[in-house]
Design an enzyme around this catalytic site. Structure first.
Site, PDB file in Angstrom:
ATOM      1  N   HIS A 129       0.857  -1.180   0.000  1.00  0.00           N
ATOM      2  CA  HIS A 129       0.000   0.000   0.000  1.00  0.00           C
ATOM      3  C   HIS A 129       0.892   1.228   0.000  1.00  0.00           C
ATOM      4  CE1 HIS A 129       0.834  -0.850   4.255  1.00  0.00           C
ATOM      5  NE2 HIS A 129       0.716   0.457   4.462  1.00  0.00           N
ATOM      6  N   TYR A 212       5.364   9.710  12.144  1.00  0.00           N
ATOM      7  CA  TYR A 212       4.811   8.425  11.699  1.00  0.00           C
ATOM      8  C   TYR A 212       5.645   7.761  10.607  1.00  0.00           C
ATOM      9  CZ  TYR A 212       1.445   4.994   9.964  1.00  0.00           C
ATOM     10  OH  TYR A 212       0.841   3.827   9.566  1.00  0.00           O
ATOM     11  N   PRO A 401     -46.786  68.364  46.674  1.00  0.00           N
ATOM     12  CA  PRO A 401     -47.798  68.952  45.784  1.00  0.00           C
ATOM     13  C   PRO A 401     -47.403  68.817  44.317  1.00  0.00           C
ATOM     14  CG  PRO A 401     -47.209  70.451  47.580  1.00  0.00           C
ATOM     15  CD  PRO A 401     -46.209  69.339  47.600  1.00  0.00           C
ATOM     16  N   SER A 403     -46.384  69.943  40.494  1.00  0.00           N
ATOM     17  CA  SER A 403     -45.453  70.895  39.867  1.00  0.00           C
ATOM     18  C   SER A 403     -44.287  71.246  40.770  1.00  0.00           C
ATOM     19  CB  SER A 403     -46.192  72.180  39.445  1.00  0.00           C
ATOM     20  OG  SER A 403     -47.240  71.877  38.558  1.00  0.00           O
ATOM     21  N   THR A 404     -43.798  70.300  41.536  1.00  0.00           N
ATOM     22  CA  THR A 404     -42.633  70.543  42.398  1.00  0.00           C
ATOM     23  C   THR A 404     -41.387  69.812  41.902  1.00  0.00           C
ATOM     24  OG1 THR A 404     -43.364  68.748  43.852  1.00  0.00           O
ATOM     25  CG2 THR A 404     -44.009  70.992  44.448  1.00  0.00           C
TER      26      THR A 404
END
Length: 668
Positions: A129, A212, A401, A403-404
């Site tokens: 091979h 290898y 109150p 508008s403060t």
């Protein structure tokens, strides 16, 4: 052993492998099985038929020369490989190179752009091979299987052409079919755990050769052992290299490529579990989430404005509306769990404007100054609550109150936070439906708590509770700061017609009480969206950290329901337009200055020309109300001089005529 003791051939081989160490390469294996066709045996060494092909003949001669030279240099042993096997290996080497070149031509790739390595081997079980490593920048991993099919086709065609066994045309076709169907050319693959499919696996070119192929032995006895016959490569580094030098190259390469330190990793049981493949849709959603969190997107409108592309992309998908909703919910959850309201506000501060920022003249502090309060103390207390450092007192209550300035301050804080949930009094059954996964809860114009008083107390104290949601199950609300505005007395709880006084004190214990009573002029306007980020940055810069420990360090105790915000007072002096340095210095360090206040020029003129009716009145008591804050309390400031003391000093230096003339010139 030093490097100069190795041959030049060995060092060139090592350098060539290091150059291509990390190159990803395909790993092919060529083989030739023994087959039988109509009683005719076709063995692996029956492919030596002469052919009139000059290129193929030249390749065979090159392989023969390389094999003969390596055998002549090996004096320790004598090869027992028969000449027929050697000739067949040389022929196969030429055929494999021919297959490679034909693939290069079909892909329009120049051979000199590729790096390859070929090694013919013999195995006891597998027989002959050949391993082929192929690397090219023009070849991608996805083309691996196509390359294998092409090489298998060329390989089977050349085998039929060079077969020395007398075969009929039908038998030749059958031989080619066997070679292609049995895959006499294979490629290295791996099987995926989830998909159960085979995918091409790439290898590192230099590492594979050194670790290898170069470590294998030279074949001597084909029947007794395994090894290699011949190695060739595109760089001509190992074609003529003998067995001992190959091992030397492998050893040197291994030593030089060895990492300096080896880290020991411990794999937990969780990490060893089977991994899951992330789809492209999941990756896209995760990237979108990161962008949304980084840009602090908390509403669909913000998403449309800041990330329109990702919004349209998700909207166009099946179930896009639910996908958008769930993605946005994850984003708000991430912000609520990882950031506090104070941190979100502080992120938006423009440091370039902080240098010239005047805290006392900000609209928020102007409202506090109208009440004669220590505006630094009030802002510091609010910052502690926004940072979830107020303990049980987790709610900022603006009441008084109309508008403060209650709503404009609350609105400015909510806009600066961004991730805000609103209480809906009209939804009697699910009033807190919008308050989960938020950094701040805003309750506008709160009224009588009624039957929801216990739920209100839990949320206002920063407890973790579960609430019911419309159309869903219950959901958990983590400790979240609350900002509340109202015109009513929320400490009085009425259930039906009955007042419940037992709730009054618990409600007070949960509130940072800020009562605003001074009505704002009609042209006062709104609080700028950049104001509260600058206020928070100013507090941090001047040492007013948003923690209760720091608050008690500066102001002596934690805030209470009836807290006197006017104490300790901030000393305000009369600062002339020419004294900008003094003003800047006082604003930069409000607790470390100790100034003797200086009157304005017109006042000095009046003092010089007319007798003073109140000679013992300190200057600080007649200071202009619009001067900048100095940030120090009465106990920290030296005693101010009286008018009589200033008169004596001036008359000791100047005569009346000189003083009048000088100041008249200045005024003119």
């Amino acid at each position: 052993m030093s490097g100069n003791q190795y041959t030049e051939e060995v060092m060139e081989g090592v350098n060539w492998l290091k150059k291509h160490a990390e190159n990803e390469a395909f790993s092919f294996v060529f083989k030739c099985d023994n087959v039988q066709l109509n009683g005719k045996d076709v063995r692996w060494n029956n492919y030596t038929k002469p052919i009139q092909n000059e290129e193929l003949t030249s390749l065979i001669r090159g392989a023969q020369t390389a094999m003969d030279q390596t055998e002549e240099e090996e004096m320790d042993w004598e090869s027992e490989v028969d000449s027929l096997a050697k000739k067949q290996v040389q022929t196969f080497d030429a055929l494999i190179k021919k297959c490679l070149f034909e693939v290069f031509v079909s892909k329009n790739i120049e051979p000199n752009e590729c790096v390859w390595f070929i090694q013919h081997e013999w195995g006891k079980d597998q027989g002959w091979h050949c391993h082929v490593l192929l690397h090219s920048k023009n070849l991608q991993q996805a083309t691996g299987k196509w390359l294998r099919r092409q090489m298998n086709m060329y390989w089977s065609r050349w085998l039929v052409t060079l077969c020395s066994v007398n075969l009929t045309p039908t038998e030749k076709i059958k031989l080619r079919e066997i070679a292609e169907d049995s895959e006499w050319v294979t490629i290295l693959t791996y099987r995926h755990k989830q998909t159960k499919k085979d995918y091409v696996k790439m290898v590192h070119f230099g590492n594979m050769i050194a670790y290898y192929f170069l470590t294998k032995k030279k074949i001597v006895h084909m029947t007794k052992e395994s090894g290699y016959f011949l190695s060739t490569d595109s760089g001509w580094k190992f074609n003529f290299m003998k067995y001992q030098d190959r091992h030397t190259v492998s050893t040197l390469y291994t030593e030089q490529m060895k990492p300096e330190t080896v880290e020991t990793t411990v794999t937990t049981a969780q990490e060893t579990k089977r991994g899951r493949i992330q789809t492209k849709k999941e990756v896209s959603i995760k990237c979108t989430l990161r962008d949304l969190v980084s840009k602090r997107v908390t509403s669909p409108e913000d998403w449309m404005m800041l990330q329109p592309d990702s919004y349209i992309e998700m909207m166009a998908q099946p179930g896009g509306e639910n996908l958008l909703k769930n993605t946005l919910e994850i984003c708000t959850l991430t912000l609520a769990r990882t950031k506090t309201a104070f941190e979100l506000i502080l992120e938006k501060a423009d440091n370039t404007k902080l240098t010239n920022f005047d805290l006392a003249n900000s609209r928020t502090c102007q409202i506090f100054r109208m009440h004669g309060w220590n505006w630094i103390k009030v802002c510091h207390a609010i910052a502690c609550v926004l940072n979830r450092q107020g303990g049980k007192r987790n709610t900022v209550l603006f009441h008084g109150p109309a508008s403060t300035g209650k709503s404009i301050i609350a609105q400015a804080i909510a806009q600066a936070v961004g991730n805000v949930g609103c209480y809906n009094a009209a939804n009697v059954n699910f009033p807190f439906n919008d308050c989960t996964n938020k950094n701040l809860i805003w309750i506008e114009e709160a009224g009588n708590f009624g039957q929801q008083v216990n739920q209100f107390k839990a949320i206002c104290s920063g407890q973790t509770i579960r609430i019911d949601q419309k159309g869903k199950g219950s959901k958990q609300i983590e400790p979240t700061p609350v900002i509340m505005t109202t015109n009513e007395n929320i400490t009085i709880v009425r259930i039906g017609c009955e007042e419940r006084p037992e709730h009054t004190q618990p409600i007070r214990d949960r509130m940072l009480n800020i009562k605003l009573v001074c009505k704002l002029p009609g042209d006062f306007g709104l609080v700028d969206k950049e104001e509260w980020p600058l206020i928070c940055a100013w507090l941090v810069k001047h040492g007013y950290q948003s923690t209760m420990a720091n608050y008690t360090h500066h102001w002596g105790k934690v805030p209470e329901w009836d807290e006197n915000w006017a104490e300790p007072k901030i000393q305000e002096g009369i600062i002339s337009p020419g004294c900008k340095d003094l003003e800047t210095q006082a604003a930069s360090n409000p607790q470390s200055q100790d100034h003797v206040l200086t009157p304005l020029t017109p006042d000095v003129v009046d003092l010089a020309l007319e007798p003073w009716s109140t000679p013992d009145t300190p200057i600080a008591e007649t200071a202009n109300q619009q001067s900048n804050q100095l940030g120090v309390t009465h106990k920290d400031v030296q005693a101010s001089p009286t008018w009589s003391e200033i008169e004596a000093d001036l008359r000791a230096i100047f005569t009346s005529e000189q003083l009048e003339e000088d100041f008249r010139d200045d005024l003119d």
